[in-house]
Design a protein around this motif. Structure first.
Motif, mmCIF file in Angstrom:
data_model
loop_
_atom_site.group_PDB
_atom_site.id
_atom_site.type_symbol
_atom_site.label_atom_id
_atom_site.label_comp_id
_atom_site.label_asym_id
_atom_site.label_seq_id
_atom_site.Cartn_x
_atom_site.Cartn_y
_atom_site.Cartn_z
ATOM 1 N N GLY A 98 19.684 2.961 -4.066
ATOM 2 C CA GLY A 98 20.821 3.095 -3.156
ATOM 3 C C GLY A 98 21.791 1.936 -3.155
ATOM 4 N N PHE A 99 21.796 1.132 -4.226
ATOM 5 C CA PHE A 99 22.736 0.017 -4.322
ATOM 6 C C PHE A 99 22.993 -0.262 -5.798
ATOM 7 C CE2 PHE A 99 18.405 -1.484 -4.054
ATOM 8 C CZ PHE A 99 18.295 -2.392 -5.085
ATOM 9 N N LYS A 100 24.044 -1.003 -6.067
ATOM 10 C CA LYS A 100 24.420 -1.298 -7.451
ATOM 11 C C LYS A 100 23.318 -2.083 -8.169
ATOM 12 C CE LYS A 100 29.492 -1.401 -7.041
ATOM 13 N NZ LYS A 100 29.594 -0.448 -5.966
ATOM 14 N N GLY A 101 22.902 -1.578 -9.328
ATOM 15 C CA GLY A 101 21.907 -2.276 -10.134
ATOM 16 C C GLY A 101 20.468 -1.960 -9.804
ATOM 17 N N PHE A 102 20.233 -1.025 -8.892
ATOM 18 C CA PHE A 102 18.852 -0.750 -8.502
ATOM 19 C C PHE A 102 18.011 -0.223 -9.666
ATOM 20 C CE2 PHE A 102 20.568 3.543 -8.024
ATOM 21 C CZ PHE A 102 19.512 4.352 -8.445
ATOM 22 N N GLU A 103 18.688 0.358 -10.665
ATOM 23 C CA GLU A 103 17.964 0.963 -11.788
ATOM 24 C C GLU A 103 17.109 -0.034 -12.569
ATOM 25 O OE1 GLU A 103 21.950 2.989 -11.130
ATOM 26 O OE2 GLU A 103 21.234 0.922 -11.449
ATOM 27 N N ILE A 104 17.441 -1.325 -12.486
ATOM 28 C CA ILE A 104 16.692 -2.313 -13.262
ATOM 29 C C ILE A 104 15.583 -2.992 -12.445
ATOM 30 C CG2 ILE A 104 18.509 -2.783 -14.932
ATOM 31 C CD1 ILE A 104 19.366 -5.141 -13.300
ATOM 32 N N ALA A 105 15.340 -2.488 -11.249
ATOM 33 C CA ALA A 105 14.289 -3.066 -10.401
ATOM 34 C C ALA A 105 12.929 -3.039 -11.086
ATOM 35 C CB ALA A 105 14.224 -2.327 -9.071
ATOM 36 N N LYS A 106 12.643 -1.933 -11.783
ATOM 37 C CA LYS A 106 11.347 -1.806 -12.468
ATOM 38 C C LYS A 106 11.212 -2.830 -13.575
ATOM 39 C CE LYS A 106 8.345 1.558 -14.751
ATOM 40 N NZ LYS A 106 8.188 2.982 -15.172
ATOM 41 N N GLU A 107 12.261 -2.997 -14.366
ATOM 42 C CA GLU A 107 12.228 -3.952 -15.475
ATOM 43 C C GLU A 107 12.058 -5.381 -14.977
ATOM 44 O OE1 GLU A 107 14.906 -5.081 -19.465
ATOM 45 O OE2 GLU A 107 15.597 -3.533 -18.045
ATOM 46 N N LEU A 108 12.564 -5.644 -13.781
ATOM 47 C CA LEU A 108 12.494 -6.981 -13.196
ATOM 48 C C LEU A 108 11.176 -7.242 -12.464
ATOM 49 C CD1 LEU A 108 16.127 -7.086 -11.807
ATOM 50 C CD2 LEU A 108 15.206 -8.669 -13.513
ATOM 51 N N HIS A 109 10.342 -6.196 -12.343
ATOM 52 C CA HIS A 109 9.066 -6.323 -11.616
ATOM 53 C C HIS A 109 9.309 -6.834 -10.186
ATOM 54 C CE1 HIS A 109 7.084 -5.673 -15.459
ATOM 55 N NE2 HIS A 109 7.768 -6.688 -15.979
ATOM 56 N N ILE A 110 10.233 -6.188 -9.513
ATOM 57 C CA ILE A 110 10.656 -6.646 -8.189
ATOM 58 C C ILE A 110 9.494 -6.750 -7.206
ATOM 59 C CG2 ILE A 110 11.966 -5.983 -6.112
ATOM 60 C CD1 ILE A 110 13.632 -7.332 -8.241
ATOM 61 N N ILE A 111 8.647 -5.760 -7.171
ATOM 62 C CA ILE A 111 7.536 -5.801 -6.219
ATOM 63 C C ILE A 111 6.488 -6.828 -6.631
ATOM 64 C CG2 ILE A 111 5.641 -4.483 -5.194
ATOM 65 C CD1 ILE A 111 7.434 -2.022 -5.237
ATOM 66 N N SER A 141 0.811 -1.223 0.000
ATOM 67 C CA SER A 141 0.000 0.000 0.000
ATOM 68 C C SER A 141 0.841 1.269 0.000
ATOM 69 C CB SER A 141 -0.924 0.013 1.227
ATOM 70 O OG SER A 141 -1.825 -1.071 1.198
ATOM 71 N N ASN A 142 2.113 1.162 0.396
ATOM 72 C CA ASN A 142 2.904 2.369 0.608
ATOM 73 C C ASN A 142 4.217 2.451 -0.162
ATOM 74 O OD1 ASN A 142 1.557 3.899 3.096
ATOM 75 N ND2 ASN A 142 1.403 1.698 3.475
ATOM 76 N N ILE A 143 4.708 1.322 -0.657
ATOM 77 C CA ILE A 143 6.009 1.305 -1.326
ATOM 78 C C ILE A 143 5.840 1.227 -2.837
ATOM 79 C CG2 ILE A 143 8.212 0.092 -1.531
ATOM 80 C CD1 ILE A 143 7.647 1.425 1.220
ATOM 81 N N THR A 144 6.614 2.024 -3.545
ATOM 82 C CA THR A 144 6.637 1.959 -5.009
ATOM 83 C C THR A 144 8.048 1.614 -5.461
ATOM 84 O OG1 THR A 144 7.267 4.266 -5.402
ATOM 85 C CG2 THR A 144 4.917 3.806 -5.047
ATOM 86 N N ILE A 145 8.193 1.382 -6.747
ATOM 87 C CA ILE A 145 9.506 1.003 -7.281
ATOM 88 C C ILE A 145 10.532 2.108 -7.069
ATOM 89 C CG2 ILE A 145 9.258 1.874 -9.641
ATOM 90 C CD1 ILE A 145 10.473 -1.650 -8.593
ATOM 91 N N ASP A 146 10.079 3.349 -6.936
ATOM 92 C CA ASP A 146 10.998 4.472 -6.711
ATOM 93 C C ASP A 146 11.646 4.424 -5.337
ATOM 94 O OD1 ASP A 146 10.483 5.508 -9.230
ATOM 95 O OD2 ASP A 146 8.788 6.715 -8.529
ATOM 96 N N ASP A 147 11.065 3.654 -4.413
ATOM 97 C CA ASP A 147 11.636 3.534 -3.069
ATOM 98 C C ASP A 147 12.781 2.529 -3.017
ATOM 99 O OD1 ASP A 147 9.860 5.306 -1.565
ATOM 100 O OD2 ASP A 147 8.292 3.839 -2.053
ATOM 101 N N ILE A 148 12.958 1.757 -4.074
ATOM 102 C CA ILE A 148 14.021 0.741 -4.109
ATOM 103 C C ILE A 148 15.220 1.334 -4.827
ATOM 104 C CG2 ILE A 148 14.626 -1.569 -4.909
ATOM 105 C CD1 ILE A 148 11.694 -2.323 -4.637
#
Length: 255
Positions: free
Chosen positions: A227-240, A218-225
């Motif tokens: 601050g570490f190496k490779g975080f930019e691809i979190a969205k492409e990976l559908h991490i959430i 309810s509160n976290i979006t991909i923009d909150d992930i």
């Protein structure tokens, strides 16, 4: 004389009847009060908490696990450790020894694991590199281990739980762990579960974890992930969608 005896007997009967009524009433009240007392933790949830950006060692709702129950220094939510102790006691009665290998990890600790593996697979392209790590390890700010509700037991190898002693432990957990609030979240993917591979060692205390997951979603979006190496691809990976929520159907349906 007979009348006096009869009156005395009647009086004693009335007194006994009233005393018993009073006793039953008191017992019922105590029982009802006891039944209403449940160990409920007040949930003061924040984004920082579910993202792992806090110090669990100074958090009063966490506790250090006794050395006899863990292979290293481990912290858990107090209510989670209390539930584990009950499960541990029950397991011992069946000659099953449960040992905690890992518990709470905050953002910085998860980042260290992630970036070490990121360097290990440096020969791969970023997307492939991340997917390789994500077979068994979470991106920082997307791990259930941040919450103090999840623990790894006895071995980090699925094969260990497939024969002899390991199988006995896993079979016992499958049969009994749910009774203590613990569920295996990363089961086989045969029925379409997404995300991490099968982890027979990873068990989650759902009475708390499911509330934390609900807050997370309810509160976290991909923009909150970040601050570490490779975080930019979190969205492409559908991490959430695929990893944070890549849990078993049984866990999804837990109430």
């Amino acid at each position: 004389m007979n009348l006096s005896i009869a009156l005395f007997s009647l009086l004693m009967s009335l007194l006994t009847f009233n005393w018993n009524d009073e006793k039953i009433s008191t017992v019922e009240i105590i029982k009802n009060e006891t039944d209403s007392i449940k160990p409920i933790e007040e949930l003061n949830l924040t984004k920082a908490f579910v993202l792992g950006k806090f110090n669990y060692k100074t958090d009063s709702t966490f506790i250090k696990v006794n050395v006899q129950h863990a292979a290293k220094t481990v912290y858990l939510k107090k209510v989670v450790y209390a539930a584990f102790l009950e499960m541990h006691k029950a397991a011992q009665k069946d000659d099953i020894q449960l040992v905690i290998l890992s518990g709470t990890r905050n953002f910085d600790e998860q980042k260290a694991i992630w970036e070490r593996k990121w360097m290990t697979y440096s020969n791969l392209e970023p997307l492939q590199r991340a997917r390789k790590i994500l077979e068994y390890s979470s991106m920082p700010s997307s791990s259930r281990h941040h919450w103090g509700t999840d623990l790894d037991l006895n071995s980090l190898s699925n094969s260990y739980f497939s024969s002899e002693k390991g199988k006995a432990i896993y079979d016992w957990l499958i049969l009994n762990a749910n009774d203590f609030g613990f569920y295996q979240v990363y089961t086989t993917k045969e029925k379409g579960r997404t995300g991490y591979n099968l982890e027979k060692w990873h068990w989650s205390y759902l009475p708390l974890a499911n509330q934390y997951l609900e807050f997370y979603n309810s509160n976290i979006t991909i923009d909150d992930i970040n601050g570490f190496k490779g975080f930019e691809i979190a969205k492409e990976l559908h991490i959430i969608e695929d990893y944070v929520n890549g849990i078993s159907q049984q866990v999804k349906e837990y109430n």
